[in-house]
Scaffold this motif. Sequence first.
Motif, PDB file in Angstrom:
ATOM      1  N   ILE A 176      45.093 -41.422 -23.485  1.00 56.52           N
ATOM      2  CA  ILE A 176      44.145 -41.005 -22.476  1.00 56.52           C
ATOM      3  C   ILE A 176      44.203 -41.693 -21.468  1.00 56.52           C
ATOM      4  CG2 ILE A 176      41.978 -39.742 -21.987  1.00 56.52           C
ATOM      5  CD1 ILE A 176      42.060 -38.950 -24.855  1.00 56.52           C
ATOM      6  N   GLU A 187      42.889 -40.715 -18.256  1.00 53.93           N
ATOM      7  CA  GLU A 187      41.840 -40.118 -17.125  1.00 53.93           C
ATOM      8  C   GLU A 187      41.051 -38.846 -17.730  1.00 53.93           C
ATOM      9  OE1 GLU A 187      41.495 -38.831 -12.152  1.00 53.93           O
ATOM     10  OE2 GLU A 187      43.328 -39.169 -13.075  1.00 53.93           O
ATOM     11  N   ILE A 188      39.874 -38.707 -17.258  1.00 52.06           N
ATOM     12  CA  ILE A 188      39.228 -37.359 -17.627  1.00 52.06           C
ATOM     13  C   ILE A 188      38.461 -36.858 -16.152  1.00 52.06           C
ATOM     14  CG2 ILE A 188      37.204 -36.344 -18.810  1.00 52.06           C
ATOM     15  CD1 ILE A 188      37.774 -38.475 -21.032  1.00 52.06           C
ATOM     16  N   LEU A 199      40.845 -26.011 -14.994  1.00 49.02           N
ATOM     17  CA  LEU A 199      42.361 -26.143 -15.056  1.00 49.02           C
ATOM     18  C   LEU A 199      42.761 -24.503 -15.399  1.00 49.02           C
ATOM     19  CD1 LEU A 199      44.936 -27.748 -14.653  1.00 49.02           C
ATOM     20  CD2 LEU A 199      44.892 -27.932 -17.197  1.00 49.02           C
ATOM     21  N   ILE A 254      39.277 -32.094 -17.873  1.00 52.75           N
ATOM     22  CA  ILE A 254      40.733 -31.894 -17.731  1.00 52.75           C
ATOM     23  C   ILE A 254      41.180 -33.371 -18.236  1.00 52.75           C
ATOM     24  CG2 ILE A 254      42.866 -32.079 -16.435  1.00 52.75           C
ATOM     25  CD1 ILE A 254      41.385 -30.135 -14.268  1.00 52.75           C
ATOM     26  N   ILE A 255      41.951 -33.578 -19.322  1.00 52.51           N
ATOM     27  CA  ILE A 255      42.238 -35.020 -19.660  1.00 52.51           C
ATOM     28  C   ILE A 255      43.587 -34.987 -19.592  1.00 52.51           C
ATOM     29  CG2 ILE A 255      42.383 -36.098 -22.281  1.00 52.51           C
ATOM     30  CD1 ILE A 255      39.965 -34.500 -23.175  1.00 52.51           C
ATOM     31  N   LYS A 256      43.942 -36.161 -18.803  1.00 54.97           N
ATOM     32  CA  LYS A 256      45.193 -36.517 -18.686  1.00 54.97           C
ATOM     33  C   LYS A 256      45.587 -37.525 -19.667  1.00 54.97           C
ATOM     34  CE  LYS A 256      44.865 -35.398 -13.898  1.00 54.97           C
ATOM     35  NZ  LYS A 256      45.379 -35.672 -12.366  1.00 54.97           N
ATOM     36  N   TYR A 257      46.887 -37.532 -20.161  1.00 55.19           N
ATOM     37  CA  TYR A 257      47.278 -38.347 -21.443  1.00 55.19           C
ATOM     38  C   TYR A 257      48.777 -38.550 -20.932  1.00 55.19           C
ATOM     39  CZ  TYR A 257      48.241 -34.227 -23.824  1.00 55.19           C
ATOM     40  OH  TYR A 257      48.827 -32.893 -24.080  1.00 55.19           O
ATOM     41  N   TYR A 305      52.717 -37.485 -17.762  1.00 55.23           N
ATOM     42  CA  TYR A 305      52.270 -36.481 -17.089  1.00 55.23           C
ATOM     43  C   TYR A 305      51.348 -35.343 -17.865  1.00 55.23           C
ATOM     44  CZ  TYR A 305      56.039 -38.463 -14.141  1.00 55.23           C
ATOM     45  OH  TYR A 305      56.627 -39.473 -13.371  1.00 55.23           O
ATOM     46  N   ASP A 306      51.045 -35.519 -18.921  1.00 53.41           N
ATOM     47  CA  ASP A 306      50.418 -34.358 -19.546  1.00 53.41           C
ATOM     48  C   ASP A 306      48.829 -34.127 -19.455  1.00 53.41           C
ATOM     49  OD1 ASP A 306      52.751 -33.932 -21.116  1.00 53.41           O
ATOM     50  OD2 ASP A 306      52.568 -35.262 -22.529  1.00 53.41           O
ATOM     51  N   GLU A 307      48.688 -32.814 -19.472  1.00 51.98           N
ATOM     52  CA  GLU A 307      47.028 -32.532 -19.306  1.00 51.98           C
ATOM     53  C   GLU A 307      46.594 -31.668 -20.167  1.00 51.98           C
ATOM     54  OE1 GLU A 307      46.719 -32.538 -14.831  1.00 51.98           O
ATOM     55  OE2 GLU A 307      47.314 -30.655 -15.003  1.00 51.98           O
ATOM     56  N   TYR A 329      42.904 -28.796 -20.786  1.00 51.79           N
ATOM     57  CA  TYR A 329      41.555 -28.522 -20.425  1.00 51.79           C
ATOM     58  C   TYR A 329      40.696 -28.007 -21.412  1.00 51.79           C
ATOM     59  CZ  TYR A 329      37.762 -26.098 -18.241  1.00 51.79           C
ATOM     60  OH  TYR A 329      36.655 -25.661 -17.843  1.00 51.79           O
TER      61      TYR A 329
END
Length: 144
Positions: free
Chosen positions: A86, A88-89, A95, A109-112, A115-117, A119
């Motif tokens: 992970i 960024e949140i 989303l 919104i969790i970015k991991y 490029y994946d995210e 909600y």
Amino acid sequence: MRFKSRKDLFFPVFVFGISLLFIGLSISKRIEKDIRLNSFLWSDLILLSVIIFIIWLHYSTYYELSKTQLKYKSGFLKGTIEIENIREIIKNKTLWVGIKPATATKGLIIKYNKYDEIYISPKTNDTFIQEILTLNKNIKITEA
């Protein structure tokens, strides 16, 4: 630690609206084709299936944090994300497209990975963020 999904007014209104729409369509088709109102149609089965599915989503959505993973489940949608991946949140943002095991707006919104995210909408965003930061202090938190 397990977090239930927050449920805001949008989700039940959406469920109620879709249900009324389908019921109205079903009744109007019966009146158009002069079918008895007590007869059972395939459209009734589809309507019932959709309503049951949405209610299932409403009550089965949750998130679980372990030492290494974030697990999510919402109906048939389930998966895991490694906490170390992970990046960024984003807090208090919705989303509208993508993977959304959530039943409320203004969630996380969790970015991991690269490029994946995803909600999610835990009951309290702040408690979830505090808990995940104890597991990975390198996660960037931004406010929408």
